[in-house]
Structures are given as C-alpha cells and as structure tokens.
Scaffold this active site. Structure first.
Site, PDB file in Angstrom:
ATOM      1  N   ALA A 199      -5.226 -15.161  -1.778  1.00  0.00           N
ATOM      2  CA  ALA A 199      -4.935 -13.813  -1.262  1.00  0.00           C
ATOM      3  C   ALA A 199      -4.392 -13.878   0.153  1.00  0.00           C
ATOM      4  O   ALA A 199      -4.593 -12.983   0.955  1.00  0.00           O
ATOM      5  CB  ALA A 199      -6.205 -12.970  -1.300  1.00  0.00           C
ATOM      6  N   ARG A 257       7.448  -7.592   1.139  1.00  0.00           N
ATOM      7  CA  ARG A 257       8.279  -6.643   0.399  1.00  0.00           C
ATOM      8  C   ARG A 257       7.568  -5.307   0.110  1.00  0.00           C
ATOM      9  O   ARG A 257       8.167  -4.381  -0.421  1.00  0.00           O
ATOM     10  CB  ARG A 257       8.759  -7.277  -0.909  1.00  0.00           C
ATOM     11  N   LYS A 285      -1.153  -7.071   1.323  1.00  0.00           N
ATOM     12  CA  LYS A 285      -0.796  -6.755  -0.067  1.00  0.00           C
ATOM     13  C   LYS A 285      -2.006  -6.554  -0.982  1.00  0.00           C
ATOM     14  O   LYS A 285      -2.040  -5.601  -1.771  1.00  0.00           O
ATOM     15  CB  LYS A 285       0.121  -7.830  -0.636  1.00  0.00           C
ATOM     16  N   ASN A 301       4.789  -7.618  -6.110  1.00  0.00           N
ATOM     17  CA  ASN A 301       5.477  -8.011  -4.882  1.00  0.00           C
ATOM     18  C   ASN A 301       6.011  -6.822  -4.103  1.00  0.00           C
ATOM     19  O   ASN A 301       6.131  -6.876  -2.891  1.00  0.00           O
ATOM     20  CB  ASN A 301       6.623  -8.971  -5.197  1.00  0.00           C
ATOM     21  N   ARG A 326     -18.593  20.941  -4.916  1.00  0.00           N
ATOM     22  CA  ARG A 326     -18.666  19.901  -3.890  1.00  0.00           C
ATOM     23  C   ARG A 326     -19.954  19.101  -4.047  1.00  0.00           C
ATOM     24  O   ARG A 326     -20.800  19.420  -4.872  1.00  0.00           O
ATOM     25  CB  ARG A 326     -18.548  20.559  -2.513  1.00  0.00           C
ATOM     26  N   LYS A 376     -21.691  24.103  -2.977  1.00  0.00           N
ATOM     27  CA  LYS A 376     -22.007  22.845  -2.299  1.00  0.00           C
ATOM     28  C   LYS A 376     -23.511  22.698  -2.159  1.00  0.00           C
ATOM     29  O   LYS A 376     -24.191  23.657  -1.778  1.00  0.00           O
ATOM     30  CB  LYS A 376     -21.365  22.837  -0.904  1.00  0.00           C
ATOM     31  N   ASN A 421     -26.990  36.969 -11.535  1.00  0.00           N
ATOM     32  CA  ASN A 421     -25.592  37.363 -11.482  1.00  0.00           C
ATOM     33  C   ASN A 421     -25.183  37.456 -10.014  1.00  0.00           C
ATOM     34  O   ASN A 421     -25.721  38.277  -9.278  1.00  0.00           O
ATOM     35  CB  ASN A 421     -25.385  38.714 -12.180  1.00  0.00           C
ATOM     36  N   ALA A 448     -18.887  39.261  -7.120  1.00  0.00           N
ATOM     37  CA  ALA A 448     -17.665  38.765  -6.494  1.00  0.00           C
ATOM     38  C   ALA A 448     -17.776  38.810  -4.972  1.00  0.00           C
ATOM     39  O   ALA A 448     -18.330  39.757  -4.416  1.00  0.00           O
ATOM     40  CB  ALA A 448     -16.485  39.607  -6.940  1.00  0.00           C
TER      41      ALA A 448
HETATM   42  C1  UD1 Z   1       4.137 -19.222  -7.980  1.00  0.00           C
HETATM   43  C2  UD1 Z   1       4.233 -20.535  -8.754  1.00  0.00           C
HETATM   44  C3  UD1 Z   1       5.235 -20.371  -9.892  1.00  0.00           C
HETATM   45  C4  UD1 Z   1       4.820 -19.233 -10.782  1.00  0.00           C
HETATM   46  C5  UD1 Z   1       4.670 -17.948  -9.961  1.00  0.00           C
HETATM   47  C6  UD1 Z   1       4.087 -16.863 -10.823  1.00  0.00           C
HETATM   48  C7  UD1 Z   1       3.838 -22.306  -7.141  1.00  0.00           C
HETATM   49  C8  UD1 Z   1       4.459 -23.324  -6.270  1.00  0.00           C
HETATM   50  N1  UD1 Z   1       4.655 -21.565  -7.860  1.00  0.00           N
HETATM   51  O1  UD1 Z   1       5.418 -19.004  -7.404  1.00  0.00           O
HETATM   52  O2  UD1 Z   1       5.296 -21.573 -10.656  1.00  0.00           O
HETATM   53  O3  UD1 Z   1       5.786 -19.046 -11.803  1.00  0.00           O
HETATM   54  O4  UD1 Z   1       3.752 -18.168  -8.863  1.00  0.00           O
HETATM   55  O5  UD1 Z   1       4.079 -15.671 -10.111  1.00  0.00           O
HETATM   56  O6  UD1 Z   1       2.634 -22.216  -7.180  1.00  0.00           O
HETATM   57  N2  UD1 Z   1      -0.218 -17.868  -1.616  1.00  0.00           N
HETATM   58  C9  UD1 Z   1      -1.144 -18.158  -0.644  1.00  0.00           C
HETATM   59  N3  UD1 Z   1      -0.834 -19.079   0.308  1.00  0.00           N
HETATM   60  C10 UD1 Z   1       0.366 -19.720   0.340  1.00  0.00           C
HETATM   61  C11 UD1 Z   1       1.309 -19.401  -0.662  1.00  0.00           C
HETATM   62  C12 UD1 Z   1       0.988 -18.477  -1.630  1.00  0.00           C
HETATM   63  O7  UD1 Z   1      -2.237 -17.598  -0.621  1.00  0.00           O
HETATM   64  O8  UD1 Z   1       0.568 -20.539   1.243  1.00  0.00           O
HETATM   65  C13 UD1 Z   1      -0.551 -16.876  -2.641  1.00  0.00           C
HETATM   66  C14 UD1 Z   1       0.312 -15.646  -2.533  1.00  0.00           C
HETATM   67  O9  UD1 Z   1      -0.338 -14.665  -1.766  1.00  0.00           O
HETATM   68  C15 UD1 Z   1       0.449 -15.206  -3.959  1.00  0.00           C
HETATM   69  C16 UD1 Z   1       0.344 -16.498  -4.748  1.00  0.00           C
HETATM   70  O10 UD1 Z   1      -0.266 -17.431  -3.893  1.00  0.00           O
HETATM   71  O11 UD1 Z   1      -0.616 -14.393  -4.357  1.00  0.00           O
HETATM   72  C17 UD1 Z   1       1.661 -16.986  -5.273  1.00  0.00           C
HETATM   73  O12 UD1 Z   1       2.499 -17.267  -4.173  1.00  0.00           O
HETATM   74  P1  UD1 Z   1       4.048 -17.013  -4.233  1.00  0.00           P
HETATM   75  O13 UD1 Z   1       4.627 -17.496  -2.973  1.00  0.00           O
HETATM   76  O14 UD1 Z   1       4.304 -15.633  -4.646  1.00  0.00           O
HETATM   77  O15 UD1 Z   1       4.456 -18.024  -5.390  1.00  0.00           O
HETATM   78  P2  UD1 Z   1       5.728 -17.935  -6.249  1.00  0.00           P
HETATM   79  O16 UD1 Z   1       6.854 -18.453  -5.463  1.00  0.00           O
HETATM   80  O17 UD1 Z   1       5.850 -16.617  -6.857  1.00  0.00           O
HETATM   81 CA    CA Z   2       4.911 -14.335  -6.575  1.00  0.00          CA
END
Ligand code: UD1
Ligand code: CA
Length: 483
Positions: free
Chosen positions: A37, A43, A50, A253, A359, A377, A403, A406
C-alpha cells in the site's frame, strides 16, 4: 447472502500440485499476509493516499483487510509509503503490522520490507491495497495450492493485457516466468495471460529470492515478478490459478477505474440482496455501503443508500431516495420517499415519511406513524402514536396512542442544556404547541392548539396556554387617503 458459486478454476491442473502438502503431511503452514500500500496514486489527483480512496463508503484498503481477515492469517502486514502516515492513522488501533517502504523501488522491494517480521516456516500471501474486490474464496483456493515447495500464482486471461506482466508458460503449460509489459518482446506481448500480482510463496525461499533481485530492467525497479523464474530454477513448482472473473482482480489507478469498481461492487451487493429475497426496483440504483440484513419480500425502490449496519424485517418497503444509516426496522414497516434515518430503530407496521428525518436515538415502537417534515432525535415513541406533520421531537418520551398535532415542537435546548419532554399515554397535543422542557404532560391530557407549555400539564384534563382571543368592536382598518 454470500454467494457460493465457484469463482475460479485451475486452468492447467498440475499433477505435482496435487501432491500432499507440507513436509510430513501435517497441517497447513501458518499464513502471513503482506498488503502493498505504498503507492502514491498520482493519477487519482487527490490529496488522499490512494488506498484511502473510498469504494462503497470504505477505504480501498479496508476492503482488502476485511477479505484477508476471513482467512484468519497468523499475521497481517501492511507496507506503507513515505508520507503514508495518514494510512496508518486511518487504521489506528487495529491488529496490523506496519512496514515502511521509504522509497518506492518496486514491488519486490516493497515485499522485502515486511519480511524481517515473517518466520521462515510461513506461507506469504502478497496482496495489493488498490485491488479491493478479490474474494476470500479465491484467496483460500490460492493458498491451498501453495506449500513449502510450491508457489501459487493468481493469473487472469485479458482481452487487452496492455500494461500487465505476462505469464510465460512452456510447451507443457508450466509457468516459467513473468515478463513485465515494458520489458516484453513483441511475441511476449501477444500473450494474453496477465499477472494479477497476487501470489503465495514459502517465506524461507521468498526471503532468499528477494535478496537476490536485481533492478536491471526497463523501470529500474526490484520486480516481485522476477521471483517466479528464480523459483523455477530452485525446483519450486509454480501452481497457477486463473481468475475467472476479471473484475475480481481489477486495480484502481484513477477515478474512472474507481467508478468501474464501484459499479461492480454495487452489482454484487444488489445480486446478494435479490438472492436473499429482496426486490430491487433497479439494481443499478442501489447503494450499499456497509452491511445489509434482509428479511423476505423486502422492496427497495430506486436511489436508496444504505450505510453502516441496516436490518430490514420481512415485507419492509423503502421508498425512492431514502438514506438509512445504522437502522433497524421491524416487519411491514414502510419508509416513504426521501426520508433520512440514522442510528434509529422502528418496530413492526410503522409508517415513516415521506420527507421524515429520524436522527440518532430515535426509537419507535410498533404501529407508529411519523409523517412529512417530522424530525425525531433521541426520543422514544410508544406503540400506535402519531406525529404526522411538521414536528420536532428531541429528548422526548412519548407514550402509547399519542397524537402529536402538526407543528408541535419540543423545546429541549436552552442554548446550553438539554432537557426532557415526557408525554404520557393517550395524550392529544393540539397543533402548533411548544413544549418547553423539562416538562411532563400527564396521561390522557389534552393540550389546546397553539399552547406554549412551560409547567407540567395534569393527566386527563385540557390545558391551554395561550392568550385569549379578543375581537375589537368598531375597529376600522386604516384606509389610504384619496389623492
Ligand atoms: C504489477 C506487476 C505486474 C502486474 C500488475 C497487475 C510487478 C513488477 N509487476 O505491475 O506484473 O501485471 O502489477 O496490476 O510486480 N507498490 C509498492 N511499492 C513499490 C511499488 C509498488 O507498494 O515500490 C505497490 C503499489 O502501490 C501497487 C502495487 O504495488 O499497489 C503494484 O504496483 P504498480 O507499480 O502499480 O505495479 P504495476 O506496474 O502495475
Ligand atoms: Ca498497477
């Protein structure tokens, strides 16, 4: 209300994958879950990290954690990013282990941040905070495919796999490696089996592979996906599980994808409600942001929003445009259009609305009628009582068979203190009355319309508190002087 249909199927049932699990055929290894996470989610164009963006009223990460908890893992790790303190704060007080990934160097590097806290004999399930719709049943199946010598990988057949890592199999259908889109050759890009990113690996081996990851790739990152080829080299078999429902593995995303997932979840909730015996006027205009418990033959009209925990008894009807948050309604109760109910409960055969507002602390017994522009409430209303029009009852106890005319208002607040209004059984409150609390209206009393009641009214009698009507004889309305 849970769907029991199988959502996944094994595409290539590997014979080896059927071998007995574990070293001595003893129980399943303990499970450690790692949820990534750390992503900022540029984006989204949002000040919020996110994974805190809301889907069906709850943060994305909440959905992942709840699904995960259905697996009862030994430990639950969340990898959060630099500046992700808001994420930690949002889940404060929960049984979670936090691992900071200060710099985002890739998914492999992210998983590595949680590994020091994970024992060698565990299986590690890797999940993503922005992939919120995975079902527990799918994860359970995936975990069942993994073992000390076996890595389980969730894949998906995609109409358009652009951007995804591609799952590369050999002539016998065995998974050999994953290549990221940006590193893939033209031939590899034609592969439509995509990597979902979700996998289960034995901790001891995973630790070793992660330590050996290199970042010599198109993105200069430490790819988690590279462990697949490493596992194959180490004689660890890869057990793929192909997700049959693409929506289950969709990530978020941007806000367009967030809205797509909202629609998927809305439909899942609507389907569950209908299978449980409710009739929905339109499953596409039904929003459940929490838990819904339904009796049979409930009817829900369009554009109703349910939040928190809502329980509806048999044959309850909810009119269009209502909002119910943490509400319990007994059988045959009807809520008419555009009513808003929060932390409220009603018994059986009540009628609420249209345009009613209950409420927190509104508690209606059976056969109570609350009509339009009535606000209740922190009050109890006993059986069969009615407040049908333009009324405010706050901090009141209303007896049975009352009753309330109003325009009645319980004046419960002097600007500093709240005080209670007590209305006995069988009372009749005339229209336009002000009940200045603290005040008690005795059983069977009648309050004349337009009264301002500041002293207790005795039971069984008529109490009036208004100035007498006078008629001024020979009074003339001023007339305009003729010019
Ligand atoms: C990754 C996979 C890809 C897969 C895709 C599916 C890898 C290298 N690639 O690509 O094969 O098809 O997911 O959606 O694993 N994150 C971190 N730390 C980091 C990088 C990422 O916590 O340093 C987390 C991001 O927050 C995200 C997830 O890992 O939740 C995926 O990262 P993202 O950069 O979106 O990977 P993709 O390029 O989509
Ligand atoms: Ca992704």
């Amino acid at each position: 209300m849970k769907r029991t249909a199988k959502k996944t199927s094994r595409k290539t049932p590997p014979k080896a994958a059927r071998a007995p699990r574990g070293t001595a055929g003893v129980g399943t290894p303990p499970l450690s879950v790692v949820v990534l996470a750390a992503g900022q989610g540029k984006r989204m164009n949002s000040a919020l990290p996110k994974v805190l963006q809301k889907l069906a009223g709850a943060p994305l990460l909440r959905h992942v954690l709840e699904t995960t908890r259905e697996l009862a893992p030994a430990a639950l790790h969340v990898v959060y990013g630099h500046g992700g303190e808001a994420v930690r704060a949002a889940f404060d007080g929960e049984v979670l282990q936090w691992a900071l990934q200060a710099e985002q160097k890739g998914t492999g590097h992210a998983v590595q941040q949680a590994m020091p806290a994970i024992p060698d004999d565990h299986l590690v399930l890797v999940l993503y905070g922005d992939v919120p719709l995975l079902r527990a049943a799918t994860l359970r199946e995936l975990v069942s495919l993994a073992g000390p010598k076996r890595l389980a990988l969730l894949t998906v057949e995609l109409a358009d796999p652009t951007g995804y890592g591609r799952v590369l199999r050999d002539a016998r259908g065995r998974v050999r490696s994953i290549v990221e889109h940006r590193d893939a050759s033209a031939a590899q890009r034609r592969v439509r089996e995509g990597n979902t990113g979700v996998l289960v690996a034995p901790a001891r081996s995973l630790r070793g592979w992660l330590a050996r990851l290199r970042s010599n790739n198109a993105q200069g990152e430490f790819y988690l996906t590279d462990v697949i080829a490493m596992a194959v080299r180490d004689g660890i078999s890869i057990a793929p599980l192909v997700a049959t429902e693409e929506s289950e593995v969709l990530g978020v995303n941007d806000r367009l994808q967030l809205a797509q997932l909202e629609a998927v979840l809305r439909r899942r909730h609507a389907d569950a409600a209908m299978l449980a015996g409710a009739q929905l006027a339109d499953p596409a205009r039904f929003d459940q942001r929490g838990t819904l418990e339904l009796g049979r033959d409930v009817f829900i009209d369009v554009n109703v929003v349910f939040e928190g925990t809502v329980r509806l008894g048999d044959r309850v009807r909810i009119g269009p445009g209502c909002v119910l948050r943490d509400v319990t309604l007994g059988a045959d109760t009807v809520v008419q259009a555009h009513s808003v109910l929060e932390q409220a409960e009603a018994g059986v055969h009540c009628s609420i609305g249209p345009f009613a507002r209950l409420r927190p602390g509104a508690r209606l017994a059976d056969q109570v009628h609350i009509g339009n522009y009535v606000e209740i409430k922190n009050s109890t209303i006993a059986t069969g009582s009615k407040a049908n029009h333009l009324t405010y009852l706050g901090d009141a106890s209303v007896g049975a068979g009352v009753n309330v005319g109003a325009g009645t208002i319980s004046c419960n607040y002097d600007g500093v203190n709240k005080a209670r209004t007590v209305i006995g059984d069988g009372v009749f409150i005339g229209s336009g009355s002000m009940l200045v609390a603290p005040v008690t209206v005795g059983e069977g009393a009648t309050i004349g319309a337009g009264s301002t009641i500041t002293e207790d009214a005795p039971p069984g009698q008529l109490t009036l508190a208004r100035s007498r009507q006078v008629t001024v004889a020979r009074w003339k309305r001023p007339a305009k002087r003729p010019r």
